[in-house]
Each structure stands twice: as C-alpha cells, then as structure tokens.
Design a protein around this motif. Structure first.
Motif, PDB file in Angstrom:
ATOM      1  N   TRP A 170      31.874  51.390  37.284  1.00 34.02           N
ATOM      2  CA  TRP A 170      31.460  51.404  38.684  1.00 34.02           C
ATOM      3  C   TRP A 170      31.058  50.010  39.179  1.00 34.02           C
ATOM      4  N   ARG A 186      34.203  48.120  39.787  1.00 35.94           N
ATOM      5  CA  ARG A 186      34.838  48.562  41.041  1.00 35.94           C
ATOM      6  C   ARG A 186      34.153  47.939  42.248  1.00 35.94           C
ATOM      7  N   THR A 210      36.091  45.335  45.161  1.00 37.52           N
ATOM      8  CA  THR A 210      36.203  45.624  46.591  1.00 37.52           C
ATOM      9  C   THR A 210      35.406  44.650  47.443  1.00 37.52           C
ATOM     10  N   TRP A 263      34.041  44.596  33.031  1.00 33.90           N
ATOM     11  CA  TRP A 263      34.755  45.745  32.465  1.00 33.90           C
ATOM     12  C   TRP A 263      34.862  45.644  30.931  1.00 33.90           C
TER      13      TRP A 263
END
Length: 446
Positions: free
Chosen positions: A93, A96, A100, A204
C-alpha cells in the motif's frame, strides 16, 4: 568407531534493546526517505508561488486555497486508505501511494491556470492520503509505547529534511528556466515528482509488512515482538478498543483538537515562510531557499533530541504542553520583531514542531487496537489535517486583505496557547485505567 554429528543449536533471541536498535536501523531510513519525498511534492508550490502568479495569474488568495485543497481530499481519503493498508499490508500500500502521488506531482508541471491548479491539488491529496497514518499504524506493529514517540520523531525528520533541502533544491531546479522551453517551476515539479515513483520500487522490495515477515528476525524474535505488543495493546485499549466508536470518545476528540491546532501552525509556516523571508530585503531565490531551511534545521534537532524522553504518560503530557507554548512564543516573537529576530522566532517555534506531533499520536494509539486502530489513526489525522486547509486558506485571505502575513502568525500563536490548555487534560489509555483503579481502591472501606 566414534561417530560425531554436528548439531546446530539455534541462536537465542536477542534482547529487547538490541531488537529495537535493529528495527530502527532497518525500518526508519526507508520510512524517512518516503516522507522526505512526500513533503517535497506537497509543499514545493511554496517556492513556485511568485512565478505562478506572474506566469498564470494565480493570486495569493487562489494560491492559499489551492495549497489548502490538498488537505480536503487527503483528509477524506485517510480512513479508507488506512483500513485498506490494514488488510493488504504496508509494503504494497505504501508503494502504491508513492507511485500515484509521484505521477500527479510531476503533472503539476502542466498547470494552465487556477482550475487545473485546484484539480491537481485535489488529486494529489487523494493519491498521498494514508501515508502518515499508515506509518503511524505500521509503527504500532514494531514498537512499544516507550519507543514509539522516538520512532515517530525520527519519521518526522522527513518533514525537516524535505524543508531543509527543499528550498535550495527547488531554487536550483528553477534555475533551469528556459531549458527546452520550460519554465523553472515546471522543471521543479517534474524532477521532484518522478523520484517518488522510482523509490516505490525500493519500498516494495525492502519494507516487511510486520515482524513475522522480516528476513532479518528469527521466528522466535518476531513472535516475541508481536506477543509483547499484543499484550500492551490489550492492556491499554481493553475490550472497547476494537470498536471504531471509541474514536468519538472525549479523550480522542481532545487529541484531534490539539492536533488540528498544531497542523494549522505547521502548514501556515510551510506555505508562507518563503514569502515572508522574501520580503526581508533584496534576496535571490537561492538565498530565500537557504534562509527558509534554518527553522527546519532547528526542527530536525528537536525531533532527534527530545521525543526519546517521552517515556511515561506524565513526561509525555508535560512535553506536549511545553512544546505548544514554545511554538506560540516563537511565532509571537516572529510576528513582532525585525527580520533577524523574526527568523530566530521561527527557529524557536520549529524546535518543538515534531516533538509535539510525535507525542500527540501516543494518545489514540494507547486506546485503540486492530481495525479500530487503523481507522482511528486515519480519522485523527484526517480531522487534524483540516488545519492544513484552514491555515493556508485563512492566511492567504489575511495577507491579501492586510498586506502583511505576520498578522496571521499572531492569530496562530493565540490558537497554540488554547491548544496547550486543552492538552493539560489528555490522558493515555493505560494511565487513565491506573488512575481509576487507584480511585476505586481509595473508596473501598479499610
């Protein structure tokens, strides 16, 4: 014949102090770097303010509104973002979120006027939502209450580093004005936005979801950490801590009020300090950037040196109240003095910026657990961050109507004094339970 066998004896789990040091080394550099990029990309418009007015006609009031709009969508998206992270894990999360926000921040290079400025600031708020409360939740997976204020203080160094390097870096990037037909502010947005996308890949690969997923901990060590934290959460929150309704209890609402006042201060200083310094005299963009970094050096010193002492509920509360009053005094000095003393006042105030913030989140974390903790931390941050909308928006109107941003700083100083008075009544979950038990024991007949 004697047969000798090599029997492997598993290493004994390391002691708690050694594990805490290991977790700080393994986790905090990644989290701090992510927050540095986050703050660069949400606040770099402060350096572009003057050029956006010249090139696109974005006035001080429009700039203040655009700066604040980020926090509306950010606040609305915090709770769902944190609940999702609780389900899917921090590693995915947070990566992510970084991808963005990095892309949207880079897209700020293509702003054409007030409307596109507002839209991209709203989208940036949605994209970045969840990073701060997500990390606050993540730290509860690793650190107990005695270490969490220190860990939060280190994490908030990201804000300091972003503002220390942000001014000089942004000023240097704006010197690219005219290269390939782009304005300097366009280069700044693009070159400060894209690194977040690339760093998401590092997060990640390197950030474990929780102790049981960390390759650098043994199974016994991970179990020891998670068992200890579960017991601590149960002790502080009790049976009611699982319910999201606990976020509406008086103590958590009081913590939200204090945090709201704190965030008004932080973002008012972030978005308006470069403009205030720019009026000190004939200064270049680079000189303004360098002077802007001085209060954030003071904030970094405070974040490193002071939160580690908030090891007991009483100490934490005393530091919180003293920190808020110190912030108020510094801004009061800044609003009344000449350039040199004024900058010193901002530095005095900044010393306590992230000492206060690291302590505030101890209160909801001591009363909630599980999904309620995930949603609750997002809720607290959402409500508090509305101060990030109110502060810049009101400051923009005050500056435009009076021609002096320092009038707004006086109001912020008064707000901080009121927050300090409110903070006197804050109690951590475990602290309040002990107090009730003592009161009951006194009432029992001997």
């Amino acid at each position: 014949m004697t047969i000798t066998r090599n029997i492997e004896i598993p290493d004994a789990p390391r002691d708690a102090a050694t594990l805490n040091k290991l977790m700080f080394v393994k986790l905090m550099p990644l989290l701090i770097a992510a927050y540095v990029l986050s703050f660069l990309d949400r606040t770099n418009i402060a350096l572009a303010k003057h050029q956006l007015d010249i090139d696109l006609g974005i006035s001080a009031a429009a700039y203040g509104l655009g700066a604040g709009l980020f926090f509306l969508t950010y606040a609305l998206s915090e709770v769902p973002s944190n609940l999702i992270m609780h389900k899917v894990g921090a590693r995915f999360w947070i990566a992510r979120i970084m991808v963005t926000w990095g892309l949207i921040s880079a897209a700020m290079a293509f702003v054409q006027g007030e409307t596109s400025f507002y839209v991209l600031r709203l989208l940036l708020g949605i994209a970045e939502a969840g990073l701060f409360p997500g990390v606050m939740l993540y730290l509860t997976y690793w650190f107990g209450r005695e270490q969490r204020a220190r860990a939060t203080g280190y994490f908030l160094l990201g804000v300091c580093f972003a503002n220390i390097i942000g001014g000089p870096l942004g000023a240097a990037l704006m010197q690219l004005d005219g290269v390939w037909g782009w304005r300097g502010w366009q280069w700044m947005f693009m070159l400060e936005g894209l690194p977040a996308v690339f760093f998401a890949m590092v997060v990640w690969k390197k950030l474990p979801d929780r102790p049981s997923k960390a390759p650098w901990l043994s199974a016994a060590e991970a179990e020891q950490i998670e068992r200890r934290l579960a017991a601590e959460a149960e002790e502080g929150a009790g049976a009611g801590g699982h319910s999201f309704k606990q976020c509406l209890t008086p103590q958590i609402l009081l913590a939200i009020l204090v945090y709201f006042c704190h965030q008004i201060t932080i973002y008012t200083v972030i978005f308006f300090l470069p403009g205030i310094i720019g009026k000190y005299g004939e200064l270049s963009t680079l000189q303004i950037g360098l002077l802007t970094s001085l209060p954030w050096l003071a904030a970094a010193a405070g974040a490193i040196a002071l939160p580690r002492f908030a090891t007991t509920p009483a100490r934490a509360r005393h530091m919180l109240v003293a920190g808020l009053l110190t912030m108020a005094a510094g801004l009061g000095i800044a609003s009344l003095a000449g350039p040199v003393i004024s900058l010193l006042g901002f530095c005095i105030s900044a010393v306590m910026f992230f000492v206060v913030q690291s302590i505030i989140f101890l209160y909801p974390a001591s009363r909630l657990k599980g999904a309620a903790l995930a949603g609750g931390l997002g809720f607290v941050n959402s409500c508090g961050l509305l101060g990030g909308f109110v502060g810049p928006s009101v400051m923009g109107l005050i500056e435009q109507s009076t021609g002096n941003a320092m009038n707004g700083m006086k109001i912020v100083a008064i707000i901080l004094v009121l927050a300090a008075i409110a903070a006197l009544r804050l109690r951590q979950g475990h602290e309040q339970k002990v107090g009730k038990q003592r009161l009951q024991s006194r009432r029992q007949p001997v």
